[in-house]
Design an enzyme around this catalytic site. Sequence first.
Site, short mmCIF file in Angstrom:
data_model
loop_
_atom_site.label_atom_id
_atom_site.label_comp_id
_atom_site.label_asym_id
_atom_site.label_seq_id
_atom_site.Cartn_x
_atom_site.Cartn_y
_atom_site.Cartn_z
N TYR A 101 -4.28 3.70 7.83
CA TYR A 101 -5.62 3.11 7.83
C TYR A 101 -6.41 3.53 9.06
CZ TYR A 101 -3.94 0.83 3.81
OH TYR A 101 -3.42 0.62 2.59
N SER A 103 0.79 -1.24 0.00
CA SER A 103 0.00 0.00 0.00
C SER A 103 0.82 1.28 0.00
CB SER A 103 -0.94 0.01 1.20
OG SER A 103 -1.98 -0.90 1.00
N VAL A 147 1.14 -3.87 3.84
CA VAL A 147 1.01 -5.16 4.54
C VAL A 147 2.27 -6.02 4.50
CG1 VAL A 147 -1.49 -5.51 4.50
CG2 VAL A 147 -0.13 -6.17 2.52
N TYR A 167 -2.65 -2.37 -10.67
CA TYR A 167 -2.68 -2.21 -9.21
C TYR A 167 -1.79 -3.26 -8.51
CZ TYR A 167 -4.45 -2.44 -4.43
OH TYR A 167 -4.54 -2.48 -3.06
N LYS A 196 0.56 3.37 -3.02
CA LYS A 196 -0.65 4.16 -3.31
C LYS A 196 -0.42 5.67 -3.23
CE LYS A 196 -3.60 0.47 -1.47
NZ LYS A 196 -4.40 0.06 -0.30
#
Length: 313
Positions: free
Chosen positions: A249, A68, A267, A197, A71
């Site tokens: 998050y 992530s 992760v 992605y 991103k």
Amino acid sequence: MSAEWNELQTQLPVWLEASRQRAASGKVAAYIPELANAPADALGMTICDGHQQALTAGDCGLQFTLQSISKVFTLLLALMDQGEEGVFAKVGMEPTGDNFNSMLKLELVDPGIPFNPLINAGAIAVSSLIHGATPAEKINRIAAFFQELAGDAALKINEAVYLSETKTAHRNRSLAYFLKANGVLEDVDVEEVLEVYFKHCSIEVNCMHLARMALVLAFDGADPVSGRQLVPRRYVQIAKTFMITCGMYNESGAFAIRAGLPAKSGVSGGILALVPGKYGIGVIGPALNSKGNSTAGVHLLETVSNAFDWSLF
Ligand code: DON
């Protein structure tokens, strides 16, 4: 050398070993099978400053995938490709308070666009906005951008991790098809967006790469080494704001209170963080807490930030 840098040099290995104990309460991610091979008690941190100095402690030699963390940087590229209006027509600006892979809110709002670009649904939407005629062209542009920011033209996709994710990504697939039905993924093939992605999530790095990428954000989009403006300042401002509100998050609020730094986790156990105008920081600690953030990595960042009063607030 500043007194702070000197103290960092002596204290970082000590703090790191104390934080390493926290890894025992976490678990390595296994929902992407290939990630389960990572060493659970590893912990490493690299800090870069604007004068080409770097400090490393612990297991900084470990290679891991961005997951992530990517991103933040695909968001920057999408902003450079489409402008703010283009991006925020497809993705919102608000934290969710839900898990990173949740689809709950997509049915609760109208239009059904993802709440922000750092949850999975939002990042999948952002992947569809990257310029390029084919998935290969898009991923090549993303890789070239990441290489420039990290200062390493050899960054590449970890194929085993990519294949492992694409074979098992039932939840992300359903999120993406949901986005297609909601009109968020327009004129694009869902599987092709997912390929882009998963591939950007699978780009392999080490702590030094994260620290270098973070350093560009810490210097408002300019590479302090070359002086070149790699990203417009306004887009870096947007990215850093999302890192504070959504980067960790549904633990972003607690992390903002405890560490007070823009950060983004993945992760694989990586965390990218920055101290504006001063440092880029890369952390790896594969054992995760229940929110999906590196348990020892979060503890170490909080310790260092508190020791030097780095909080933005
Ligand atoms: O889509 C996924 O589930 C992964 N490729 C990335 C998720 C992730 O890193 C969430 N981080 N905490």
